[in-house]
Design an enzyme around this catalytic site. Sequence first.
Site, PDB file in Angstrom:
ATOM      1  N   CYS A 325      -3.114   9.569  -0.677  1.00 55.22           N
ATOM      2  CA  CYS A 325      -1.768   9.033  -0.408  1.00 55.22           C
ATOM      3  C   CYS A 325      -1.599   8.429   0.986  1.00 55.22           C
ATOM      4  CB  CYS A 325      -0.665  10.039  -0.710  1.00 55.22           C
ATOM      5  SG  CYS A 325      -1.143  11.723  -0.965  1.00 55.22           S
ATOM      6  N   ARG A 354     -12.467  18.427  -0.802  1.00 60.05           N
ATOM      7  CA  ARG A 354     -11.710  19.644  -0.495  1.00 60.05           C
ATOM      8  C   ARG A 354     -12.682  20.811  -0.415  1.00 60.05           C
ATOM      9  NH1 ARG A 354      -6.400  18.587  -4.384  1.00 60.05           N
ATOM     10  NH2 ARG A 354      -6.104  16.459  -3.630  1.00 60.05           N
ATOM     11  N   GLN A 372     -10.265  10.842  -7.884  1.00 56.79           N
ATOM     12  CA  GLN A 372      -9.024  10.827  -8.654  1.00 56.79           C
ATOM     13  C   GLN A 372      -8.781   9.413  -9.167  1.00 56.79           C
ATOM     14  OE1 GLN A 372      -6.525  12.127  -5.346  1.00 56.79           O
ATOM     15  NE2 GLN A 372      -6.170  14.062  -6.410  1.00 56.79           N
ATOM     16  N   HIS A 376      -0.129   5.474  -6.367  1.00 53.04           N
ATOM     17  CA  HIS A 376       1.131   5.823  -5.737  1.00 53.04           C
ATOM     18  C   HIS A 376       2.124   4.716  -5.988  1.00 53.04           C
ATOM     19  CE1 HIS A 376      -1.843   8.391  -3.765  1.00 53.04           C
ATOM     20  NE2 HIS A 376      -0.891   9.280  -3.873  1.00 53.04           N
ATOM     21  N   LYS A 459       6.805  18.286 -10.367  1.00 50.31           N
ATOM     22  CA  LYS A 459       5.733  17.546 -11.029  1.00 50.31           C
ATOM     23  C   LYS A 459       5.636  17.876 -12.496  1.00 50.31           C
ATOM     24  CE  LYS A 459       2.167  20.868  -9.677  1.00 50.31           C
ATOM     25  NZ  LYS A 459       0.775  20.998  -9.261  1.00 50.31           N
TER      26      LYS A 459
END
Length: 637
Positions: A325, A354, A372, A376, A459
């Site tokens: 993002c 991560r 991913q 956005h 979400k």
Amino acid sequence: MSMTPLEELRHSASHIMATAILRLFPEAKLDIGPPTDTGFYYDIDLDHKLTAEDLVKIEAEMKKVADENQPFLRKEVSREEAVEIIKSRGQERYKLGRLADIPEGEKISFYQNGEFMDLCAGTHVRYSSKLKAFKLLSIAGAYHRGDEKNKQLQRIYGTAFPTKDELAAYLEQQEQAKARDHRKLGRDLKLFVIDEDVGQGLILWTPNGSIVRQELQNFISGELHKQGYSQVFTPHIGKLELYKTSGHFPYYKESQFTPVVENVSLAQILSEGCSCAEMVVRLEAVSAHLASQINARTGKETITPDRVKPDAQLLDGFMLKPMNCPHHIKIFASQPHSYRDLPVRLAEFGTVYRWEQSGELNGMTRVRGFTQDDAHLFCTEEQVAAELIGCLALVKIVLTTLGMSDYRVRVGLRDPDSNKYTGDSANWDKAEAACRAAAQTLGVPFTEEPGEAAFYGPKIDFVIKDVIGREWQLGTVQVDYNLPVRFDLSYIGADNQPHRPVMIHRAPFGSMERFCGVLIEHFAGDFPAWLAPEQVRLVPISEKQLDYGRDLLTQLKAAGVRAILDEHNDKLGAKIRRAELEKIPYTLVLGGKEAEARSVSVRSRARGDEGVQPFVQYLEKLRSEIATRALPEVKRA
RNA sequence: GCCCAGAUAGCUCAGUUGGCAGAGCACGUCCUUGGUAAGGACGAGGUCGCCGGUUCAAAUCCGGUUCUGGGCUCCA
């Protein structure tokens, strides 16, 4: 509290196991032993480290207890009596705490079978002899009350069924599940590898797996084009400052890779003899410094700096990106936007890193570096509802195309009792309402789960089960009022005034790695033709047909079909068997008759022998099957 | 990160009390030239995860370490 008969049986099994354990290890301290979806467990505190041999002994003792045909007796007592019973049995270490959990005014009950008696709400089977089919499965560590600050107890897992046949069927089913485990299929079908020297949790996509992934990416890219997305590319790292602004650093630093420090800074701190710990402190000092700047700029206490150091001690570096993002936000912010430009939809197959705990890594489904299918969306508040519906439609297309119907939808809302969330509650109310309304358009049941929201907004998650029954979050759509504030984003509205856009984060697959892992299990390796690494295997009956095979191979490749000619010196049966085991959707058998007639004998993996047909006719059907991304039609019995 | 269990050929696994490293499949060569899930012969392939210790001798026993599996914790 009532239990299903199966839960009752399993719960009783855990009491019987505790009975057996206390016979063998009288010093054991018991915690709790509930039934689970697939069996039961009991957590015990015991200095002796239980071994596999102990499980055998415990299981044998359980058999004795079952054969003693002990009745299960319920006894309701006062709180004082309960304390006495627990103490008299030397079980005060955990049971007194469990007793204290029972609210005042609720009944306190014990269940007794034979010499064993346990604080328990029930219910139970009437006699221990009901336990006819059970098996102890594994020993695991489990923290008391699930808190890693507490002592780790030994948990024994087992399962029980009303009959031996059902137990055998369950164990057999578990064996079969192993056969479709993506880790096994990934190796057998050469889809991916993980190499110790590269690092745990880091996926190497081999040629076959890369085809599957590339096809999925092509598929989603086509859908993105239809829905008005723009694709972008961004680097794998960004300055610490960037993540400080976004709020990822240092608040999530324990789940990030150590920052990359510039050479000059690194040399300097090394010359100063700076320890690792000091380095972290100084990196954090940067964060605190920036936090104070942001607080000054936004006028809000969005971040609380815990430590601000003089500039001289600041240290800068880069971070492997944990999310895409911030980079996308910077693209959005790189130029002014009119309300007429919105929504701006920026998409990227963005790889993020991560630091997952080593014990949590799992094949492709839990990794340390993953891509991913991220995007956005920057839109006005009025557009949020429509954009959410668009995002969900995209997820739905993905799942439908792949025939994945066994999933659940979870709407993650704020936890009303927590204050970890940012943004004002009016925005939250709007965002939650929008998520709920959007989820309703899906036409599938969904659950609302307080506490499951991200810290910046609610979400909608798509959760799917793998073959062993573990649930994985795949597609996700998240509403975000927070990052636009942190990055001070704006667009010019019709009133010629700046307005704050709303962001939507969404990833229909979630991550390519996890999605492919689940997809491998979903298809058990039998990919539909459009995804299969090898779509067609050409099998000549003898080497007399090799030239014909080469001719067809050229034509298939020219048509964009992934095909291989089997030139091995084997009999037909062996070649067919090999193609079957490699899960190739189509095997074309080429004999003298076929070469003569320019035809092929088609064998479909899903449907078996489909007979001889002209090659051009077969090719046309195949091309259509691939182009429409058809799922294999399994022959009906 | 924590608890438990593992690691032997590309894969699946055997290897007794410490005494020369094994099988099947896969792979290569040759024979066989075939009709819808395994034709035959021969061959190559291993520093027994890695480091250290005990011992005349270690795949085997001990310690450490890396990775894997099952759980626990965690998952912005």
